[in-house]
Design a protein around this motif. Sequence first.
Motif, PDB file in Angstrom:
ATOM      1  N   LYS A  39       0.832  -1.202   0.000  1.00 16.55           N
ATOM      2  CA  LYS A  39       0.000   0.000   0.000  1.00 16.55           C
ATOM      3  C   LYS A  39       0.868   1.254   0.000  1.00 16.55           C
ATOM      4  CE  LYS A  39      -3.952  -2.111   2.332  1.00 16.55           C
ATOM      5  NZ  LYS A  39      -4.845  -2.071   3.536  1.00 16.55           N
ATOM      6  N   PHE A  40       1.902   1.268   0.831  1.00 20.52           N
ATOM      7  CA  PHE A  40       2.847   2.379   0.856  1.00 20.52           C
ATOM      8  C   PHE A  40       4.147   1.885   1.459  1.00 20.52           C
ATOM      9  CE2 PHE A  40      -0.257   2.770   4.321  1.00 20.52           C
ATOM     10  CZ  PHE A  40       0.546   2.615   5.430  1.00 20.52           C
ATOM     11  N   VAL A  41       5.217   2.671   1.311  1.00 20.65           N
ATOM     12  CA  VAL A  41       6.556   2.266   1.752  1.00 20.65           C
ATOM     13  C   VAL A  41       7.147   3.368   2.618  1.00 20.65           C
ATOM     14  CG1 VAL A  41       8.911   1.753   1.029  1.00 20.65           C
ATOM     15  CG2 VAL A  41       6.990   0.776  -0.232  1.00 20.65           C
TER      16      VAL A  41
ATOM     17  N   SER B 178       2.828  -0.662   5.081  1.00 26.38           N
ATOM     18  CA  SER B 178       1.633  -0.639   5.917  1.00 26.38           C
ATOM     19  C   SER B 178       1.802  -1.580   7.107  1.00 26.38           C
ATOM     20  CB  SER B 178       0.417  -1.015   5.088  1.00 26.38           C
ATOM     21  OG  SER B 178       0.652  -2.217   4.365  1.00 26.38           O
ATOM     22  N   SER B 179       1.600  -2.854   6.897  1.00 32.04           N
ATOM     23  CA  SER B 179       1.888  -3.840   7.944  1.00 32.04           C
ATOM     24  C   SER B 179       2.780  -4.935   7.377  1.00 32.04           C
ATOM     25  CB  SER B 179       0.581  -4.452   8.474  1.00 32.04           C
ATOM     26  OG  SER B 179      -0.143  -5.066   7.427  1.00 32.04           O
ATOM     27  N   ASP B 180       3.453  -4.610   6.271  1.00 29.17           N
ATOM     28  CA  ASP B 180       4.245  -5.599   5.550  1.00 29.17           C
ATOM     29  C   ASP B 180       5.740  -5.374   5.738  1.00 29.17           C
ATOM     30  OD1 ASP B 180       1.852  -6.615   4.287  1.00 29.17           O
ATOM     31  OD2 ASP B 180       1.915  -4.855   2.994  1.00 29.17           O
ATOM     32  N   VAL B 181       6.486  -6.468   5.753  1.00 31.05           N
ATOM     33  CA  VAL B 181       7.944  -6.440   5.664  1.00 31.05           C
ATOM     34  C   VAL B 181       8.291  -7.373   4.515  1.00 31.05           C
ATOM     35  CG1 VAL B 181      10.135  -6.865   6.826  1.00 31.05           C
ATOM     36  CG2 VAL B 181       8.175  -6.021   8.140  1.00 31.05           C
ATOM     37  N   LEU B 182       8.697  -6.800   3.388  1.00 27.37           N
ATOM     38  CA  LEU B 182       8.849  -7.555   2.153  1.00 27.37           C
ATOM     39  C   LEU B 182      10.269  -7.447   1.630  1.00 27.37           C
ATOM     40  CD1 LEU B 182       5.571  -6.295   0.424  1.00 27.37           C
ATOM     41  CD2 LEU B 182       5.863  -8.420   1.710  1.00 27.37           C
TER      42      LEU B 182
ATOM     43  N   SER C 217       7.598  -0.944  14.746  1.00 31.98           N
ATOM     44  CA  SER C 217       6.191  -0.739  14.430  1.00 31.98           C
ATOM     45  C   SER C 217       5.546   0.120  15.505  1.00 31.98           C
ATOM     46  CB  SER C 217       5.471  -2.098  14.336  1.00 31.98           C
ATOM     47  OG  SER C 217       4.075  -1.930  14.206  1.00 31.98           O
ATOM     48  N   MET C 218       4.427   0.745  15.159  1.00 40.22           N
ATOM     49  CA  MET C 218       3.710   1.592  16.114  1.00 40.22           C
ATOM     50  C   MET C 218       2.614   0.844  16.831  1.00 40.22           C
ATOM     51  SD  MET C 218       5.386   4.280  15.879  1.00 40.22           S
ATOM     52  CE  MET C 218       4.383   5.291  16.964  1.00 40.22           C
ATOM     53  N   GLU C 219       2.581  -0.478  16.695  1.00 47.47           N
ATOM     54  CA  GLU C 219       1.545  -1.245  17.397  1.00 47.47           C
ATOM     55  C   GLU C 219       1.795  -1.226  18.907  1.00 47.47           C
ATOM     56  OE1 GLU C 219       2.308  -4.694  15.181  1.00 47.47           O
ATOM     57  OE2 GLU C 219       3.599  -5.644  16.634  1.00 47.47           O
ATOM     58  N   PRO C 220       0.751  -1.302  19.726  1.00 50.00           N
ATOM     59  CA  PRO C 220       0.915  -1.212  21.181  1.00 50.00           C
ATOM     60  C   PRO C 220       1.680  -2.393  21.746  1.00 50.00           C
ATOM     61  CG  PRO C 220      -1.315  -1.864  20.633  1.00 50.00           C
ATOM     62  CD  PRO C 220      -0.653  -1.486  19.334  1.00 50.00           C
ATOM     63  N   CYS C 221       2.466  -2.129  22.788  1.00 55.42           N
ATOM     64  CA  CYS C 221       3.203  -3.202  23.472  1.00 55.42           C
ATOM     65  C   CYS C 221       2.253  -4.041  24.309  1.00 55.42           C
ATOM     66  CB  CYS C 221       4.293  -2.612  24.368  1.00 55.42           C
ATOM     67  SG  CYS C 221       5.590  -1.715  23.476  1.00 55.42           S
ATOM     68  N   LEU C 222       2.552  -5.326  24.378  1.00 55.61           N
ATOM     69  CA  LEU C 222       1.773  -6.229  25.216  1.00 55.61           C
ATOM     70  C   LEU C 222       2.462  -6.375  26.554  1.00 55.61           C
ATOM     71  CD1 LEU C 222       0.909  -9.010  22.601  1.00 55.61           C
ATOM     72  CD2 LEU C 222      -0.502  -7.091  23.340  1.00 55.61           C
ATOM     73  N   GLN C 223       1.728  -6.152  27.635  1.00 56.71           N
ATOM     74  CA  GLN C 223       2.311  -6.241  28.982  1.00 56.71           C
ATOM     75  C   GLN C 223       2.293  -7.702  29.477  1.00 56.71           C
ATOM     76  OE1 GLN C 223       3.760  -3.711  30.411  1.00 56.71           O
ATOM     77  NE2 GLN C 223       3.207  -2.336  28.741  1.00 56.71           N
TER      78      GLN C 223
ATOM     79  N   THR D 250       0.762  -5.915  13.201  1.00 53.23           N
ATOM     80  CA  THR D 250      -0.662  -5.585  13.235  1.00 53.23           C
ATOM     81  C   THR D 250      -0.909  -4.108  12.980  1.00 53.23           C
ATOM     82  OG1 THR D 250      -0.588  -5.248  15.631  1.00 53.23           O
ATOM     83  CG2 THR D 250      -1.127  -7.463  14.842  1.00 53.23           C
ATOM     84  N   SER D 251       0.164  -3.322  12.878  1.00 53.71           N
ATOM     85  CA  SER D 251       0.055  -1.898  12.615  1.00 53.71           C
ATOM     86  C   SER D 251       1.150  -1.499  11.633  1.00 53.71           C
ATOM     87  CB  SER D 251       0.169  -1.100  13.919  1.00 53.71           C
ATOM     88  OG  SER D 251      -0.045   0.261  13.687  1.00 53.71           O
ATOM     89  N   GLY D 252       1.207  -0.219  11.272  1.00 56.12           N
ATOM     90  CA  GLY D 252       2.182   0.238  10.305  1.00 56.12           C
ATOM     91  C   GLY D 252       3.611  -0.014  10.747  1.00 56.12           C
ATOM     92  N   VAL D 253       4.455  -0.434   9.816  1.00 60.78           N
ATOM     93  CA  VAL D 253       5.867  -0.704  10.090  1.00 60.78           C
ATOM     94  C   VAL D 253       6.673   0.533   9.700  1.00 60.78           C
ATOM     95  CG1 VAL D 253       7.801  -2.263   9.708  1.00 60.78           C
ATOM     96  CG2 VAL D 253       5.455  -3.129   9.574  1.00 60.78           C
TER      97      VAL D 253
END
Length: 243
Positions: free
Chosen positions: A171-173, A191-195, A237-243, A217-220
Amino acid sequence: MVLGYHSRKRGNPSAQSSYANKLQKLTLKEKAVKRTILGSVSSIAIHPSETRTLVAAGDCNGNIGLWDLKRRSADIYVFPVHSRRTRIVAFSPSDPQYLLSLGYEGTIRCGDISYSVFDEIYHAEGYLTSFDFLSVDGSVLLASHYDSKLSVVDRRTRNKTSNVHGCLDSKFVYSVSVHPLQRDLCVVAGSSDVLVYDVRQLRKDTTQPVMSLLRHTSGVASASFSPATGNCILTSSMEPCLQ
């Protein structure tokens, strides 16, 4: 921010623990802190010299600041290089007298830090997000566009447009990183890809990746090969950290 670590080989746990312990013992002294630019820092590069410590920092307003930590004077040299955020700064691997920078407005510039001159070497339509050195000597760059394109930029030519232009299956880079040994391979974050792509297979229509890594699960924000072997890829990534 979440960091991801991708590798085919697992590291030595004891070595990692020892390194972590050394990091915890590091201290920061007040005299080692300096405001190099007025805006918030968006990129940074350290000169590879073994005799001096020269730091370049780009800010959100398009400025680049240079700070020589070994000089007694506290002079900071600031250059208004770009019209928008300075996204990337990097010293040339073959001749670190030259500092390359990328601005969100769509230009890449090469500056001779001895003469404080920054020449435009590439101009794109739309936003540029990142670049890496495609050739070992740094004469050829691989630049990423926000709208999922890659351009090969040869600094040795007078042509300021790309020689190769490929559209990616994303989608975008946000970033691009070239493998340190197999330099035809690059990893891009979007977006959420590492290619992983083969630069030799870039096409103006959709280019398919040769490998797709674990999806976030979120933008890289970025993905980079390890500098020595390329066996590992570090992602953020900007996805939230899991505690």
